[in-house]
Design a protein around this motif. Structure first.
Motif, mmCIF file in Angstrom:
data_model
loop_
_atom_site.group_PDB
_atom_site.id
_atom_site.type_symbol
_atom_site.label_atom_id
_atom_site.label_comp_id
_atom_site.label_asym_id
_atom_site.label_seq_id
_atom_site.Cartn_x
_atom_site.Cartn_y
_atom_site.Cartn_z
ATOM 1 N N LEU A 126 25.681 -13.582 7.937
ATOM 2 C CA LEU A 126 25.034 -14.047 9.157
ATOM 3 C C LEU A 126 24.576 -12.843 9.968
ATOM 4 C CD1 LEU A 126 24.464 -16.580 10.978
ATOM 5 C CD2 LEU A 126 26.626 -16.024 12.120
ATOM 6 N N VAL A 127 23.304 -12.841 10.392
ATOM 7 C CA VAL A 127 22.761 -11.766 11.225
ATOM 8 C C VAL A 127 21.905 -12.366 12.328
ATOM 9 C CG1 VAL A 127 22.749 -10.045 9.354
ATOM 10 C CG2 VAL A 127 20.709 -11.426 9.770
ATOM 11 N N ASP A 128 21.743 -11.580 13.378
ATOM 12 C CA ASP A 128 20.801 -11.932 14.432
ATOM 13 C C ASP A 128 19.404 -11.512 13.955
ATOM 14 O OD1 ASP A 128 20.246 -12.564 17.433
ATOM 15 O OD2 ASP A 128 19.263 -10.630 17.024
ATOM 16 N N ARG A 129 18.481 -12.448 13.895
ATOM 17 C CA ARG A 129 17.145 -12.210 13.335
ATOM 18 C C ARG A 129 16.419 -11.049 14.019
ATOM 19 N NH1 ARG A 129 15.586 -16.977 13.622
ATOM 20 N NH2 ARG A 129 15.834 -17.586 11.457
ATOM 21 N N VAL A 130 16.384 -11.033 15.352
ATOM 22 C CA VAL A 130 15.646 -10.010 16.095
ATOM 23 C C VAL A 130 16.279 -8.640 15.907
ATOM 24 C CG1 VAL A 130 14.939 -9.237 18.395
ATOM 25 C CG2 VAL A 130 14.711 -11.648 17.760
ATOM 26 N N THR A 131 17.584 -8.545 16.067
ATOM 27 C CA THR A 131 18.280 -7.273 15.913
ATOM 28 C C THR A 131 18.106 -6.717 14.502
ATOM 29 O OG1 THR A 131 19.926 -7.985 17.532
ATOM 30 C CG2 THR A 131 20.530 -6.128 16.121
ATOM 31 N N GLU A 178 22.252 -21.315 14.569
ATOM 32 C CA GLU A 178 21.814 -21.433 15.952
ATOM 33 C C GLU A 178 20.525 -20.646 16.140
ATOM 34 O OE1 GLU A 178 25.002 -20.467 18.649
ATOM 35 O OE2 GLU A 178 26.399 -21.781 17.593
ATOM 36 N N GLN A 179 19.879 -20.842 17.270
ATOM 37 C CA GLN A 179 18.633 -20.143 17.597
ATOM 38 C C GLN A 179 18.809 -18.643 17.388
ATOM 39 O OE1 GLN A 179 15.867 -21.756 18.634
ATOM 40 N NE2 GLN A 179 14.622 -19.960 18.941
ATOM 41 N N GLY A 180 17.933 -18.021 16.633
ATOM 42 C CA GLY A 180 17.958 -16.582 16.422
ATOM 43 C C GLY A 180 18.838 -16.116 15.282
ATOM 44 N N GLU A 181 19.591 -17.012 14.668
ATOM 45 C CA GLU A 181 20.455 -16.634 13.559
ATOM 46 C C GLU A 181 19.752 -16.854 12.224
ATOM 47 O OE1 GLU A 181 24.922 -17.604 15.231
ATOM 48 O OE2 GLU A 181 23.861 -19.181 14.133
ATOM 49 N N THR A 182 20.096 -16.013 11.269
ATOM 50 C CA THR A 182 19.642 -16.188 9.898
ATOM 51 C C THR A 182 20.683 -15.545 8.991
ATOM 52 O OG1 THR A 182 17.737 -16.031 8.403
ATOM 53 C CG2 THR A 182 18.236 -14.082 9.744
ATOM 54 N N MET A 233 26.860 -20.219 15.653
ATOM 55 C CA MET A 233 27.247 -20.828 14.395
ATOM 56 C C MET A 233 28.663 -21.350 14.523
ATOM 57 S SD MET A 233 27.312 -21.295 10.873
ATOM 58 C CE MET A 233 25.720 -20.703 10.456
ATOM 59 N N ASN A 234 28.821 -22.591 14.180
ATOM 60 C CA ASN A 234 30.150 -23.169 14.108
ATOM 61 C C ASN A 234 30.609 -23.043 12.660
ATOM 62 O OD1 ASN A 234 32.434 -24.748 13.920
ATOM 63 N ND2 ASN A 234 31.612 -26.406 15.176
ATOM 64 N N PHE A 235 31.461 -22.063 12.399
ATOM 65 C CA PHE A 235 31.875 -21.764 11.036
ATOM 66 C C PHE A 235 32.662 -22.901 10.401
ATOM 67 C CE2 PHE A 235 31.084 -17.613 12.910
ATOM 68 C CZ PHE A 235 30.268 -17.045 11.943
ATOM 69 N N ASP A 236 33.401 -23.660 11.210
ATOM 70 C CA ASP A 236 34.192 -24.766 10.671
ATOM 71 C C ASP A 236 33.316 -25.833 10.014
ATOM 72 O OD1 ASP A 236 36.567 -23.585 11.505
ATOM 73 O OD2 ASP A 236 36.501 -24.586 13.456
ATOM 74 N N THR A 237 32.154 -26.082 10.600
ATOM 75 C CA THR A 237 31.282 -27.113 10.022
ATOM 76 C C THR A 237 30.495 -26.593 8.823
ATOM 77 O OG1 THR A 237 29.439 -26.586 11.514
ATOM 78 C CG2 THR A 237 31.011 -28.271 12.252
ATOM 79 N N ALA A 238 30.403 -25.273 8.659
ATOM 80 C CA ALA A 238 29.629 -24.704 7.553
ATOM 81 C C ALA A 238 30.422 -24.652 6.250
ATOM 82 C CB ALA A 238 29.127 -23.317 7.920
ATOM 83 N N LEU A 239 31.738 -24.557 6.343
ATOM 84 C CA LEU A 239 32.549 -24.515 5.132
ATOM 85 C C LEU A 239 32.421 -25.845 4.392
ATOM 86 C CD1 LEU A 239 34.480 -22.786 3.469
ATOM 87 C CD2 LEU A 239 36.362 -23.806 4.753
ATOM 88 N N GLY A 240 32.053 -25.778 3.132
ATOM 89 C CA GLY A 240 31.907 -26.983 2.319
ATOM 90 C C GLY A 240 30.503 -27.565 2.286
ATOM 91 N N VAL A 241 29.578 -27.006 3.068
ATOM 92 C CA VAL A 241 28.221 -27.546 3.056
ATOM 93 C C VAL A 241 27.583 -27.343 1.685
ATOM 94 C CG1 VAL A 241 27.832 -27.288 5.532
ATOM 95 C CG2 VAL A 241 27.138 -25.454 3.981
ATOM 96 N N VAL A 242 26.671 -28.230 1.359
ATOM 97 C CA VAL A 242 25.982 -28.190 0.069
ATOM 98 C C VAL A 242 24.486 -28.160 0.328
ATOM 99 C CG1 VAL A 242 25.568 -29.441 -2.088
ATOM 100 C CG2 VAL A 242 27.850 -29.442 -1.056
#
Length: 136
Positions: free
Chosen positions: A116-121, A56-60, A1-10
């Motif tokens: 943010l968590v790893d889906r499998v874990t 990213e792959q595996g993140e939720t 996850m690129n946190f910089d690009t997530a700030l401000g998303v709608v």
């Protein structure tokens, strides 16, 4: 996850209120209006839509806190639009401001925090806890 690009998303989610979305159907009251849990689902849908392209792959993400204010009630067949804006990211927790509208009328607003968590874990931990609980 690129946190910089997530700030401000709608993100946006829509829902046309169905009979099962009402307080009567969910045994919360005797009023045929949109139930609070259904509004919470709409809040979360807008948040997950906002982050969908940034994971990213595996993140939720999972909801860790939700605050809601209902300003107006709506009944069956009302079309609602929810808008979520990411206003803060701290320690892998995304904070969203949410508004739900019917046309120009504000129906609900609030704050949702999703971690943010790893889906499998995460899924494995929940399953292991269920097994331990069943065994005791």
């Amino acid at each position: 996850m690129n946190f910089d690009t997530a700030l401000g998303v709608v993100g946006m989610a829509t829902l046309t209120v169905r009979p099962l979305d009402t307080s009567v159907a969910q045994a919360l009251s005797d009023l045929p209006v949109m139930a609070t849990p259904s509004l919470a689902n709409l809040f979360e849908g807008a948040c997950t839509a906002a982050l969908a392209e940034h994971l990213e792959q595996g993140e939720t993400t999972i909801t860790v806190d939700i605050q809601m204010a209902q300003h107006n009630s709506v009944g069956v067949a009302t079309e609602l639009q929810a808008y979520a804006s990411c206003i803060e990211i701290e320690d892998m927790v995304f904070t969203f401001e949410i508004e739900v509208h019917h046309a120009n009328r504000l129906i609900a607003s609030g704050i949702v925090k999703r971690k943010l968590v790893d889906r499998v874990t995460y899924t494995a931990r929940v399953a292991a806890e269920a097994i331990v609980h069943e065994a005791s």
